[in-house]
Write a protein that holds these residues in place. Structure first.
Motif, PDB file in Angstrom:
ATOM      1  N   MET A  98       0.595  -1.235  -0.124  1.00  0.00           N
ATOM      2  CA  MET A  98      -0.039  -0.131   0.069  1.00  0.00           C
ATOM      3  C   MET A  98       0.847   1.242  -0.035  1.00  0.00           C
ATOM      4  SD  MET A  98      -3.097   0.907  -0.031  1.00  0.00           S
ATOM      5  CE  MET A  98      -4.214   2.183   0.487  1.00  0.00           C
ATOM      6  N   HIS A  99       1.939   1.156   0.930  1.00  0.00           N
ATOM      7  CA  HIS A  99       2.770   2.383   0.739  1.00  0.00           C
ATOM      8  C   HIS A  99       3.514   2.583  -0.499  1.00  0.00           C
ATOM      9  CE1 HIS A  99       6.704   4.132   1.589  1.00  0.00           C
ATOM     10  NE2 HIS A  99       6.050   5.030   2.388  1.00  0.00           N
ATOM     11  N   ALA A 100       3.965   1.603  -1.278  1.00  0.00           N
ATOM     12  CA  ALA A 100       4.394   1.707  -2.605  1.00  0.00           C
ATOM     13  C   ALA A 100       3.655   2.519  -3.468  1.00  0.00           C
ATOM     14  CB  ALA A 100       5.165   0.586  -3.252  1.00  0.00           C
ATOM     15  N   ALA A 101       2.271   1.950  -3.408  1.00  0.00           N
ATOM     16  CA  ALA A 101       1.290   2.332  -4.439  1.00  0.00           C
ATOM     17  C   ALA A 101       1.117   4.015  -4.206  1.00  0.00           C
ATOM     18  CB  ALA A 101       0.135   1.766  -4.301  1.00  0.00           C
ATOM     19  N   VAL A 102       1.014   4.373  -2.736  1.00  0.00           N
ATOM     20  CA  VAL A 102       0.681   5.954  -2.562  1.00  0.00           C
ATOM     21  C   VAL A 102       1.890   6.594  -3.146  1.00  0.00           C
ATOM     22  CG1 VAL A 102       0.319   7.597  -0.795  1.00  0.00           C
ATOM     23  CG2 VAL A 102      -0.864   5.183  -0.892  1.00  0.00           C
ATOM     24  N   VAL A 103       3.267   6.149  -2.984  1.00  0.00           N
ATOM     25  CA  VAL A 103       4.402   6.982  -3.371  1.00  0.00           C
ATOM     26  C   VAL A 103       4.501   6.965  -4.775  1.00  0.00           C
ATOM     27  CG1 VAL A 103       6.665   6.728  -3.440  1.00  0.00           C
ATOM     28  CG2 VAL A 103       5.711   6.231  -1.341  1.00  0.00           C
ATOM     29  N   PHE A 104       4.135   5.837  -5.627  1.00  0.00           N
ATOM     30  CA  PHE A 104       4.008   6.099  -7.224  1.00  0.00           C
ATOM     31  C   PHE A 104       2.911   6.864  -7.698  1.00  0.00           C
ATOM     32  CE2 PHE A 104       7.042   2.310  -6.943  1.00  0.00           C
ATOM     33  CZ  PHE A 104       8.124   2.861  -7.381  1.00  0.00           C
ATOM     34  N   LEU A 105       1.873   6.597  -7.078  1.00  0.00           N
ATOM     35  CA  LEU A 105       0.579   7.422  -7.380  1.00  0.00           C
ATOM     36  C   LEU A 105       0.810   8.887  -7.387  1.00  0.00           C
ATOM     37  CD1 LEU A 105      -2.337   7.278  -8.671  1.00  0.00           C
ATOM     38  CD2 LEU A 105      -3.089   7.227  -6.340  1.00  0.00           C
ATOM     39  N   ALA A 106       1.367   9.243  -6.153  1.00  0.00           N
ATOM     40  CA  ALA A 106       1.765  10.640  -5.920  1.00  0.00           C
ATOM     41  C   ALA A 106       2.803  11.389  -6.839  1.00  0.00           C
ATOM     42  CB  ALA A 106       1.974  11.048  -4.539  1.00  0.00           C
ATOM     43  N   ALA A 107       3.793  10.414  -7.090  1.00  0.00           N
ATOM     44  CA  ALA A 107       5.021  10.815  -7.877  1.00  0.00           C
ATOM     45  C   ALA A 107       4.387  10.803  -9.463  1.00  0.00           C
ATOM     46  CB  ALA A 107       5.818   9.931  -7.866  1.00  0.00           C
ATOM     47  N   GLY A 108       3.688  10.015  -9.750  1.00  0.00           N
ATOM     48  CA  GLY A 108       2.981  10.030 -11.204  1.00  0.00           C
ATOM     49  C   GLY A 108       2.095  11.413 -11.228  1.00  0.00           C
TER      50      GLY A 108
END
Length: 51
Positions: free
Chosen positions: A1-11
């Motif tokens: 879940m943490h990685a998904a939030v980071v990549f979504l925000a970075a995208g």
């Protein structure tokens, strides 16, 4: 879940930055470069901030 939030925000950051550069410069290569650079630079920062 943490990685998904980071990549979504970075995208989102990369897409926004690329769009703003495209609107100001009217150059697709510069916009893609700015978007990818901001995506790449924001991933470690967001990982530390959110993590």
């Amino acid at each position: 879940m943490h990685a998904a939030v980071v990549f979504l925000a970075a995208g989102f950051i990369g897409f926004t930055m690329g769009g703003l550069v495209f609107l100001s410069e009217k150059s697709l290569p510069k916009a893609v470069a700015a978007g990818l650079a901001s995506f790449g630079l924001s991933v470690p920062v967001l990982h530390q901030l959110i993590g």
